[in-house]
Design an enzyme around this catalytic site. Structure first.
Site, short mmCIF file in Angstrom:
data_model
loop_
_atom_site.label_atom_id
_atom_site.label_comp_id
_atom_site.label_asym_id
_atom_site.label_seq_id
_atom_site.Cartn_x
_atom_site.Cartn_y
_atom_site.Cartn_z
N TYR A 44 0.84 -1.20 0.00
CA TYR A 44 0.00 0.00 0.00
C TYR A 44 0.88 1.25 0.00
O TYR A 44 0.63 2.23 -0.73
CB TYR A 44 -0.91 -0.02 1.24
CG TYR A 44 -1.73 1.25 1.40
CD1 TYR A 44 -2.86 1.46 0.62
CD2 TYR A 44 -1.34 2.22 2.31
CE1 TYR A 44 -3.59 2.63 0.76
CE2 TYR A 44 -2.07 3.39 2.46
CZ TYR A 44 -3.20 3.59 1.68
OH TYR A 44 -3.92 4.75 1.81
N SER A 74 11.78 13.21 1.42
CA SER A 74 11.97 13.04 2.87
C SER A 74 13.41 12.67 3.22
O SER A 74 14.08 11.94 2.47
CB SER A 74 11.04 11.92 3.34
OG SER A 74 11.42 11.47 4.62
N GLU A 76 14.11 10.52 5.17
CA GLU A 76 14.12 9.05 5.28
C GLU A 76 14.79 8.40 4.07
O GLU A 76 15.20 7.25 4.14
CB GLU A 76 12.70 8.51 5.45
CG GLU A 76 12.14 8.67 6.85
CD GLU A 76 12.91 7.88 7.90
OE1 GLU A 76 12.99 6.65 7.77
OE2 GLU A 76 13.44 8.50 8.84
N TYR A 97 8.75 2.86 3.36
CA TYR A 97 8.40 4.28 3.18
C TYR A 97 9.56 5.02 2.49
O TYR A 97 9.36 5.72 1.49
CB TYR A 97 8.10 4.92 4.54
CG TYR A 97 7.96 6.43 4.48
CD1 TYR A 97 6.78 7.02 4.05
CD2 TYR A 97 9.03 7.25 4.85
CE1 TYR A 97 6.66 8.41 3.99
CE2 TYR A 97 8.91 8.64 4.78
CZ TYR A 97 7.73 9.20 4.36
OH TYR A 97 7.62 10.58 4.29
O1 F7E Z 1 10.17 8.56 14.61
C1 F7E Z 1 11.94 6.65 17.21
C2 F7E Z 1 11.80 6.02 15.84
O2 F7E Z 1 7.84 8.23 13.77
C3 F7E Z 1 11.34 9.27 14.94
C4 F7E Z 1 7.69 11.15 9.25
O3 F7E Z 1 7.03 12.40 9.18
O4 F7E Z 1 9.82 12.20 9.55
C5 F7E Z 1 8.93 11.26 10.12
O5 F7E Z 1 9.53 9.97 10.19
C6 F7E Z 1 12.31 8.36 15.67
C7 F7E Z 1 12.55 7.01 14.99
O6 F7E Z 1 9.36 9.95 12.68
C8 F7E Z 1 9.06 5.72 19.20
O7 F7E Z 1 12.32 4.69 15.85
C9 F7E Z 1 11.21 5.74 19.44
O8 F7E Z 1 13.92 6.73 15.01
O9 F7E Z 1 8.45 10.42 14.89
P1 F7E Z 1 8.85 9.30 14.02
P2 F7E Z 1 10.27 9.40 11.48
O10 F7E Z 1 10.26 7.93 11.38
O11 F7E Z 1 11.61 10.05 11.61
C10 F7E Z 1 10.27 11.92 8.21
C11 F7E Z 1 11.10 13.07 7.74
C12 F7E Z 1 9.16 11.55 7.30
O12 F7E Z 1 9.23 11.80 6.10
C13 F7E Z 1 8.08 10.71 7.84
O13 F7E Z 1 6.91 10.77 7.03
O14 F7E Z 1 11.76 8.04 16.95
N1 F7E Z 1 10.95 6.22 18.19
N2 F7E Z 1 10.08 5.42 20.06
C14 F7E Z 1 9.61 6.23 18.02
N3 F7E Z 1 8.86 6.62 16.98
C15 F7E Z 1 7.50 6.52 17.11
N4 F7E Z 1 6.71 6.92 16.08
N5 F7E Z 1 6.92 6.02 18.25
C16 F7E Z 1 7.66 5.59 19.33
O15 F7E Z 1 7.10 5.16 20.34
#
Ligand code: F7E
Length: 306
Positions: A44, A74, A76, A97
């Site tokens: 998806y 991004s 990412e 992603y």
């Molecule tokens: O995670 C760690 C996780 O989900 C940041 C999206 O907008 O920015 C975003 O992607 C970090 C990672 O954002 C939890 O493992 C720890 O290392 O807030 P996030 P992301 O993955 O960086 C980019 C630029 C985009 O383009 C994306 O669309 O935090 N982490 N513990 C966690 N992350 C989440 N979500 N939840 C936790 O409990």
């Protein structure tokens, strides 16, 4: 403002929309944007986050509309590439992603080169605000701080605390997206603060700002640990600074205060208020966040969307 329904999985409908609206500028921000969710829904994610982009580009190309196109690329995409990352850093995505976004990046470049479209990539590093979805780590943390203070939650369960991110203030990034499409010629830009912090540092700052000790409330839950992680992101936005005159005005510490203040206000708590003061001082009243999301949805509904 008028909201049209749209579906990134359906090319005919997108072509009709573009042909009928004849927009001057298109900001393509639509996607399955949660990295962890992309491991559970890889196909998806590829369809919407990846192929969705070529559906839009093809709709512009076929309809012959002279619309400028912004692709939400991004950080990412950099994944395992060493920091600091800039426009010349090779991509090494670490999730479905990230891989889908790499496809979207290159197809945007291809339509620019093949058909002369004014098509640009903004490679945005993490950009946050009180409107951030509650399952992304920053908002999950600041919302938990407020809920703990309000007695609505005791513990916060998170995954990897050691990942480093370059977190900036989202409204400033939207300004940069606009600047990218106003530039004389189409190009691709890295957009971030150049400051990088761990998830643990985000916890320390947010809980500390609210007078709490994060260690008393935070537990590690392996369910939130990703199969492959992006360890270290830190932007070099020199090109955006030089060519677009863009520079972020909100730093990491200030961002935390803005988000904690807003989440406390949303629960009718009295926040320390530093975040609100920073916003008033730098941006004026335009940046008041209290209940702003629900107010915008209500306003849109009263104009016929609902
Ligand atoms: O995670 C760690 C996780 O989900 C940041 C999206 O907008 O920015 C975003 O992607 C970090 C990672 O954002 C939890 O493992 C720890 O290392 O807030 P996030 P992301 O993955 O960086 C980019 C630029 C985009 O383009 C994306 O669309 O935090 N982490 N513990 C966690 N992350 C989440 N979500 N939840 C936790 O409990």
């Amino acid at each position: 403002m008028f909201l049209h329904y749209g579906d990134l999985s359906t090319s005919d409908q997108l072509t009709n929309l573009i042909y009928n609206i004849k927009p001057d500028e298109i900001y393509h921000l639509g996607s399955q944007s949660h990295v962890m969710v992309s491991f559970d829904t890889p196909e998806y994610t590829a369809d919407i986050t990846g192929v969705g982009t070529v559906r839009l580009l093809e709709a512009i190309h076929r309809s012959g509309i002279k619309a400028k196109f912004y692709q939400a690329s991004s950080s990412e995409m950099f994944g395992a590439a060493s920091p600091p990352q800039d426009e010349n850093t090779p991509f090494y995505p670490r999730s479905p992603y990230g891989a889908a976004k790499v496809y979207s990046y290159w197809i945007t470049v291809n339509y620019r080169e093949a058909y002369g479209l004014f098509a640009c990539n903004g490679i945005l590093f993490n950009h946050e605000s009180p409107r951030r979805g509650e399952t992304f780590v920053t908002r999950k943390i600041t919302r938990a701080v407020a809920r703990i203070l309000a007695g609505q939650q005791k513990k916060l369960y998170v995954g990897n605390l050691h990942a480093r991110r370059d977190w900036g203030y989202a409204p400033e990034y939207v300004d940069c997206m606009w600047r990218i499409l106003q530039h004389d010629s189409p190009s691709d830009y890295v957009v971030g603060t150049g400051e990088s912090h761990t998830v643990e540092e985000f916890l320390i700052e947010s809980f500390g700002y609210a007078g709490l000790d994060w260690k008393e409330h935070v537990e590690i839950d392996p369910r939130y640990v990703r199969p492959t992680e992006v360890d270290f992101l830190m932007a070099n936005s020199g090109k955006a600074s030089k060519e677009l005159g863009w520079a972020p005005r909100i730093c990491f510490r200030e961002l935390v205060r803005i988000m904690v203040d807003a989440d406390m206000e949303a629960l009718s708590l009295t926040p320390p208020g530093e975040g609100t003061r920073i916003l008033n001082c730098r941006f004026g009243k335009w940046h008041q966040w209290a209940n702003s999301v629900s107010q915008n949805i209500k306003a849109a509904a009263s104009r016929g969307f609902g």
